[in-house]
Design a protein around this motif. Structure first.
Motif, PDB file in Angstrom:
ATOM      1  N   THR A  69       0.867  -1.180   0.000  1.00 43.16           N
ATOM      2  CA  THR A  69       0.000   0.000   0.000  1.00 43.16           C
ATOM      3  C   THR A  69       0.903   1.229   0.000  1.00 43.16           C
ATOM      4  O   THR A  69       0.991   1.942   0.992  1.00 43.16           O
ATOM      5  CB  THR A  69      -0.914  -0.012   1.239  1.00 43.16           C
ATOM      6  N   VAL A 119      -3.419  -3.743  -7.318  1.00 49.37           N
ATOM      7  CA  VAL A 119      -4.043  -3.978  -6.018  1.00 49.37           C
ATOM      8  C   VAL A 119      -3.209  -5.041  -5.316  1.00 49.37           C
ATOM      9  O   VAL A 119      -2.621  -5.915  -5.956  1.00 49.37           O
ATOM     10  CB  VAL A 119      -5.493  -4.464  -6.184  1.00 49.37           C
ATOM     11  N   LEU A 142      -3.187  -0.376   5.791  1.00 53.75           N
ATOM     12  CA  LEU A 142      -4.511  -0.494   5.202  1.00 53.75           C
ATOM     13  C   LEU A 142      -5.349   0.774   5.354  1.00 53.75           C
ATOM     14  O   LEU A 142      -4.985   1.705   6.063  1.00 53.75           O
ATOM     15  CB  LEU A 142      -5.233  -1.689   5.830  1.00 53.75           C
ATOM     16  N   TYR A 182     -19.757  -3.836   7.196  1.00 51.36           N
ATOM     17  CA  TYR A 182     -18.512  -3.114   6.918  1.00 51.36           C
ATOM     18  C   TYR A 182     -18.362  -1.836   7.728  1.00 51.36           C
ATOM     19  O   TYR A 182     -17.241  -1.375   7.955  1.00 51.36           O
ATOM     20  CB  TYR A 182     -18.412  -2.783   5.431  1.00 51.36           C
ATOM     21  N   ARG A 229     -16.863   2.802   1.305  1.00 49.30           N
ATOM     22  CA  ARG A 229     -15.498   2.743   0.766  1.00 49.30           C
ATOM     23  C   ARG A 229     -14.999   1.302   0.688  1.00 49.30           C
ATOM     24  O   ARG A 229     -14.414   0.880  -0.304  1.00 49.30           O
ATOM     25  CB  ARG A 229     -14.566   3.562   1.660  1.00 49.30           C
ATOM     26  N   ILE A 230     -15.253   0.529   1.741  1.00 48.15           N
ATOM     27  CA  ILE A 230     -14.826  -0.870   1.759  1.00 48.15           C
ATOM     28  C   ILE A 230     -15.545  -1.657   0.665  1.00 48.15           C
ATOM     29  O   ILE A 230     -14.925  -2.468  -0.034  1.00 48.15           O
ATOM     30  CB  ILE A 230     -15.087  -1.491   3.144  1.00 48.15           C
ATOM     31  N   ASN A 276     -14.281  -0.696  -2.982  1.00 47.83           N
ATOM     32  CA  ASN A 276     -12.919  -1.125  -3.295  1.00 47.83           C
ATOM     33  C   ASN A 276     -12.617  -2.576  -2.933  1.00 47.83           C
ATOM     34  O   ASN A 276     -11.478  -3.012  -3.071  1.00 47.83           O
ATOM     35  CB  ASN A 276     -11.924  -0.196  -2.585  1.00 47.83           C
ATOM     36  N   ASP A 277     -13.637  -3.311  -2.472  1.00 50.13           N
ATOM     37  CA  ASP A 277     -13.468  -4.714  -2.086  1.00 50.13           C
ATOM     38  C   ASP A 277     -12.259  -4.879  -1.157  1.00 50.13           C
ATOM     39  O   ASP A 277     -11.441  -5.784  -1.311  1.00 50.13           O
ATOM     40  CB  ASP A 277     -13.301  -5.598  -3.328  1.00 50.13           C
ATOM     41  N   GLU A 278     -12.150  -4.002  -0.176  1.00 49.70           N
ATOM     42  CA  GLU A 278     -10.950  -3.965   0.655  1.00 49.70           C
ATOM     43  C   GLU A 278     -10.755  -5.239   1.476  1.00 49.70           C
ATOM     44  O   GLU A 278      -9.639  -5.761   1.568  1.00 49.70           O
ATOM     45  CB  GLU A 278     -10.989  -2.743   1.581  1.00 49.70           C
ATOM     46  N   LEU A 310      -7.806  -8.096   1.041  1.00 53.86           N
ATOM     47  CA  LEU A 310      -6.933  -8.438   2.164  1.00 53.86           C
ATOM     48  C   LEU A 310      -6.946  -9.940   2.421  1.00 53.86           C
ATOM     49  O   LEU A 310      -5.891 -10.552   2.655  1.00 53.86           O
ATOM     50  CB  LEU A 310      -7.371  -7.679   3.411  1.00 53.86           C
ATOM     51  N   THR A 322      -3.627  -1.914  10.665  1.00 58.77           N
ATOM     52  CA  THR A 322      -5.071  -1.854  10.420  1.00 58.77           C
ATOM     53  C   THR A 322      -5.667  -0.653  11.137  1.00 58.77           C
ATOM     54  O   THR A 322      -5.053  -0.087  12.039  1.00 58.77           O
ATOM     55  CB  THR A 322      -5.768  -3.134  10.913  1.00 58.77           C
ATOM     56  N   GLU A 343     -10.689  -5.375   9.641  1.00 54.56           N
ATOM     57  CA  GLU A 343      -9.356  -5.663   9.100  1.00 54.56           C
ATOM     58  C   GLU A 343      -8.515  -6.417  10.118  1.00 54.56           C
ATOM     59  O   GLU A 343      -7.866  -7.422   9.787  1.00 54.56           O
ATOM     60  CB  GLU A 343      -8.633  -4.360   8.755  1.00 54.56           C
TER      61      GLU A 343
END
Length: 325
Positions: free
Chosen positions: A39, A90, A113, A166, A222-223, A226-228, A232, A253, A258
């Protein structure tokens, strides 16, 4: 901010910088050591590590073209351009990136993250509820789905699920119902109107504490955009696989979702998996990792006073102690 980091147009204070530098000092002291910053952002951590370890090669991943451009400029200004490769990717693309670069194993992997300072501090990106902007939130501006798409097209049930899971938002159902009601009048296009609808949906007594009422909703969107968490979940095992024996993975995190993924993934690889019916531990089932941190370590009060964004940060680290069977 590290003394090795040149000034740039965006204020950037790397979180837990001293602890990250300490955790990666041993593996990055190896001859020919390779560090992957999954990142890269504005390269705050990477610049400090490049400065501390003149032999280290950096591979920096970031999906955000603005961040890559700024990081590349900062790395060049610090005189490290010849030791850095910045890749548009990514972090769950890590195996493919290393394969393309011909890198068999690495000595350090860093994840910092969440949303970057650059993304938060540029209102046009739509990550912040503090200024009205297009409802975007894509870390990669060419990505297929914006926050407006989520808010305007997801069913009320699906919206509530995203906010509850999320954002850990206890008023998810009320907020989703309010969004559904308001979007029938006019689709959402900006962050300001969404923030106000969320604020109005939350009981007044709750709004008086806990920061901005829209914080959890914006985090959740946001999560999702962006499929955060998915990235991860895919990236962390790949990072562990890429580590040389003695190499370390360090993860910062910013919220419990996360941190739970990181904790469980590292703990699983640090556990003996010998079947319970076997009388003695079996070498092929021995732990692959050794946990280096004791739980999720938080920043000190002094750091939080200087950089309030660090308040929710936690860092976990583990070291590879053997190759998998």
């Amino acid at each position: 901010m590290s003394s090795t980091e040149p000034a740039g147009p965006a204020l950037h204070v790397p979180v837990l910088l001293d602890r990250v530098t300490e955790l990666l000092a041993l593996p990055l002291s190896a001859p020919g050591a390779v560090l992957v910053d999954c990142t890269l952002g504005l390269a705050g951590h990477s610049l400090a590590l490049l400065g501390a370890h003149p032999q280290v090669r950096l591979i920096g991943l970031d999906r955000d073209p603005d961040a890559r451009a700024e990081a590349t400029a900062r790395i060049a200004a610090a005189g490290h351009a010849d030791r850095a490769t910045v890749v548009p990717a990514v972090f769950d693309e890590l195996p493919d990136v290393l394969d393309r670069l011909g890198v068999a194993e690495v000595q350090g992997v860093l994840f910092d993250l969440g949303v970057s300072s650059l993304q938060l501090d540029r209102p046009t990106r739509g990550f912040s509820y503090s200024a009205d902007a297009p409802l975007d939130m894509r870390m990669d501006p060419s990505g297929p789905r914006t926050a407006a798409d989520v808010v305007n097209t997801y069913s009320r049930t699906e919206l509530a699920r995203v906010l509850r899971v999320y954002g850990e938002e206890r008023f998810a159902a009320r907020i989703a119902a309010a969004i559904e009601r308001e979007r029938t009048r006019e689709p959402f296009t900006g962050t300001g109107r969404l923030a106000e609808v969320v604020r109005a949906a939350i009981p007044a007594a709750t709004r008086r504490t806990g920061g901005h009422p829209a914080k959890r909703t914006f985090q959740a969107l946001r999560i999702e955009v962006n499929d955060e968490l998915g990235a991860l979940t895919r990236a962390l095992p790949a990072a562990i696989d890429a580590l040389a024996v003695g190499g370390r993975v360090v993860v910062i995190t910013f919220h419990s979702l996360e941190d739970r993924i990181v904790k469980q993934t590292l703990a699983a690889e640090a556990t003996d998996r010998t079947p319970p019916e076997m009388p003695v531990p079996m070498p092929e089932h021995a732990p692959v990792l050794r946990l280096v941190t004791r739980g999720g370590e938080a920043p000190g009060e002094d750091e939080v006073a200087v950089n309030p964004r660090a308040a929710s940060a936690r860092v976990r680290a583990a070291e590879r102690i053997r190759r998998a069977a």
